[in-house]
Design a protein around this motif. Sequence first.
Motif, short mmCIF file in Angstrom:
data_model
loop_
_atom_site.label_atom_id
_atom_site.label_comp_id
_atom_site.label_asym_id
_atom_site.label_seq_id
_atom_site.Cartn_x
_atom_site.Cartn_y
_atom_site.Cartn_z
N TYR A 197 0.83 -1.21 0.00
CA TYR A 197 0.00 0.00 0.00
C TYR A 197 0.86 1.25 0.00
O TYR A 197 1.35 1.68 1.03
CB TYR A 197 -0.96 -0.01 1.19
N ARG A 198 1.07 1.81 -1.18
CA ARG A 198 1.92 2.99 -1.33
C ARG A 198 1.09 4.27 -1.36
O ARG A 198 -0.05 4.26 -1.83
CB ARG A 198 2.75 2.85 -2.59
N LEU A 199 1.68 5.34 -0.86
CA LEU A 199 1.01 6.64 -0.83
C LEU A 199 1.59 7.57 -1.89
O LEU A 199 2.77 7.49 -2.21
CB LEU A 199 1.19 7.28 0.55
N PHE A 200 0.75 8.45 -2.40
CA PHE A 200 1.23 9.49 -3.30
C PHE A 200 2.03 10.55 -2.50
O PHE A 200 1.72 10.82 -1.35
CB PHE A 200 0.05 10.23 -3.95
N TYR A 201 3.02 11.12 -3.15
CA TYR A 201 3.73 12.32 -2.68
C TYR A 201 4.72 12.04 -1.55
O TYR A 201 4.48 11.21 -0.67
CB TYR A 201 2.75 13.43 -2.24
N SER A 202 5.84 12.77 -1.59
CA SER A 202 6.82 12.62 -0.53
C SER A 202 6.25 13.14 0.79
O SER A 202 6.69 12.74 1.86
CB SER A 202 8.12 13.35 -0.90
N ASN A 203 5.27 14.02 0.69
CA ASN A 203 4.52 14.50 1.87
C ASN A 203 3.08 14.05 1.68
O ASN A 203 2.27 14.77 1.10
CB ASN A 203 4.63 16.04 1.94
#
Lengths: 449, 449
Positions: B44-50
């Motif tokens: 489960y990966r998230l968008f954006y470095s923040n």
Amino acid sequence: MTTAQKPTKRGKMVNGFDPANTENLDPRARAFVERRARLLGPAYRLFYSNPVEFSRANGVFLYDSDGNEYLDAYNNVVSVGHCHPHVNAAIAKQMEVMCTHTRYMQDGILDFAETLLDTFETEIGHVMFTCTGSEANDLALRMAKHHTGNQGIIVTSEAYHGNSELTAGFSPSMGENSPLGTWVRLVPAPDTYRVETQNMGEWLAARVSEQIHDLHRRGQGLAAFVADSLFTSDGIFPQDPGVLKPALDLVRDAGGLFVADEVQCGFARTGTHMWGYQHHDVVPDIVSLGKPMGNGYPVAGIAVRPEVAERFGHDTRYFNTFGGNTVAMAAAKATLEVIQDENLQENCDHVGRIMLDGLRDIATRHESIGDVRGTGLYMGVEMVQDRATKTPDSRSALSLVNELREQRILISATSFNANVLKIRPHLTFDKGHADRFLTGFEKALKAVS
Amino acid sequence: MTTAQKPTKRGKMVNGFDPANTENLDPRARAFVERRARLLGPAYRLFYSNPVEFSRANGVFLYDSDGNEYLDAYNNVVSVGHCHPHVNAAIAKQMEVMCTHTRYMQDGILDFAETLLDTFETEIGHVMFTCTGSEANDLALRMAKHHTGNQGIIVTSEAYHGNSELTAGFSPSMGENSPLGTWVRLVPAPDTYRVETQNMGEWLAARVSEQIHDLHRRGQGLAAFVADSLFTSDGIFPQDPGVLKPALDLVRDAGGLFVADEVQCGFARTGTHMWGYQHHDVVPDIVSLGKPMGNGYPVAGIAVRPEVAERFGHDTRYFNTFGGNTVAMAAAKATLEVIQDENLQENCDHVGRIMLDGLRDIATRHESIGDVRGTGLYMGVEMVQDRATKTPDSRSALSLVNELREQRILISATSFNANVLKIRPHLTFDKGHADRFLTGFEKALKAVS
């Protein structure tokens, strides 16, 4: 339109409508069937020799356009009842707030994941969400193969695990023209009606052992043994506790995983446990979830031991656009709340016993019933030509399914010979519904005999 | 929690959050990320470095828990706008009436099938419904293989077609650790920025021809050439009309089918046509549909020439439990009504031209932009280190995606080097939204340069 389909002599669709026989339909139904074949093609099959049209539903009932009420004893999707207000309200509310995927941070998916994981043993630490049971089993087996580095899959001889290329490849119940993978090995289901053994656990383990050896001999290795712990497509066979364990010990010794397919028997249906495998004192490596998870909303998934998900998760960039979306999570959360708040597991146990007792009582008066079995609200009634020989009676099962439809009670049939009536009502069936079913069932038995 | 993931140097997730770098997160976000990894695992990966948390959405906007408004220029799922009232009302209404599968007679699925088929050429006569684009492509390729009796599949070298075992097996953009099938052959995309040719149609056909010959040489034969006609995963390359035709003539001569994957570019997004392939004066054998089909409700499917569906439909007993259910059909019907009633195809064409013109104007002031291309509301902006050498600038693309997120504008990046900004707003984007996007985009360009 297409009229070339031959009715199959076996398998899941024996109770389906034969599009080559439209002459007995009324004009409206015939026009419908022709329009359907023209627009959707030959894959879209209808239930019953006299197909039925429904226009609304509520609780355990469906209604045709004339307002006639049908008792739905075959619904494992909207399993807490048609149009359940708590689930519908949760979906509608979340749709008004936001429907989005899992690439942004949201508490909803985590809160539900935590609640869901609480229903499993502590070894099972992650959940991942898909939209269908087929996607869940496809993901489970991709993961099992990636984790073990092996190719082989062992399933029971009439199993059904999905409609994707991979899952159809280990779904032998799909029939003669649907190829199995070269990496698939079959074992007979632990058929409590026909197998003569003092120790079903050892009996099953011996058959699994043979297939493990064959997989090793061919250099394929064992990735997973996949089983629906109620063997629903094979004929519905509840087992004594401990029957799976000897086979699973061999599976793990061979480096394989155990994938428990709970798409059919999960979410409290078997009565004494939330999950079917929990009857067996084993902890799977992967559990696949589906049908009843969102009471009709397309949501499914897997629960998995973290060490099994680890490498696949890092390597493959798996992402499911709709899987785990905010509305899907609201639907699944509300459905699980209904199961827990309305004590539906206990209800399945209680009403299931009433139904099993009633069916066994009916069987004392009808020689055509060879066996009655089940757990909770998942029951099988095996029709035979003769109790001594146990010869399967597909024709009688088919007639009963269709006669019950005429009496406005909905069920189906399963197993290799499709001679096992599959009775799988809503988890909210009460004693009144059970009595109505049993009365109708005996009436139908008399009508077809 | 898991912190072992290495950020990949290439591919779709280059703009994702790296879970090994949590030190820059605020305490709440860090706790969230840790809880997420614990419950959902490393896939489960998230968008954006923040990473960003949203709590509600409306129209073309998402809102974080502090009420800050984000312009969503990257939404191809709720594509007629977040929480569209017409679609939500249709879903809620049908949920109150009945949610059931396709084994009973219903007019709803047939009425929608007829409306949907009206958007295709007359050769395409059947539709079949699934829940996800992956299921649609899996079904399309199972059918193509069954119909042709061949195994081979040709796709472009960074294509993405799904997450099932079969579809991931012909999705080279999944990266180094995700194996391709031995029956897959790759051709480079017709890259209008880098390929130097006077005749892109012949150029592509020559490459397809080589792979057809190789498949025949290996005894696999050609089942299908599968293409997203906008080549969105390869870098978004709109083509002149006629570019696909020479390749498709070869494909058909070799006994293969053309599967048009419209999951990304279908449903009016490309502006001048309802379907991406219609830019090319060709009629596919199978068209796969997905993402925007139900404005967030999991519904997808294929449209297919009847002769291609015939044998598969008879042989395989294909059934999709949730596919084509009454609520899914209500969602898809309402979404198509919005597209047609609100003239969204014309809007895509109109606003798409404003955005393309604006981006090209910005490019005159920024050397880091190598190319601006697109059709309708699907645009790519290719970042390069040097316009003369056209060396891809992944770092600059990544910085821009993250800088835009800080400015509360959402986009992503695509292509082998992830150096092509992928701009894919709602079909309802208007001139005001376009202006706001363009202003923010140039501001972000200045901030990162």
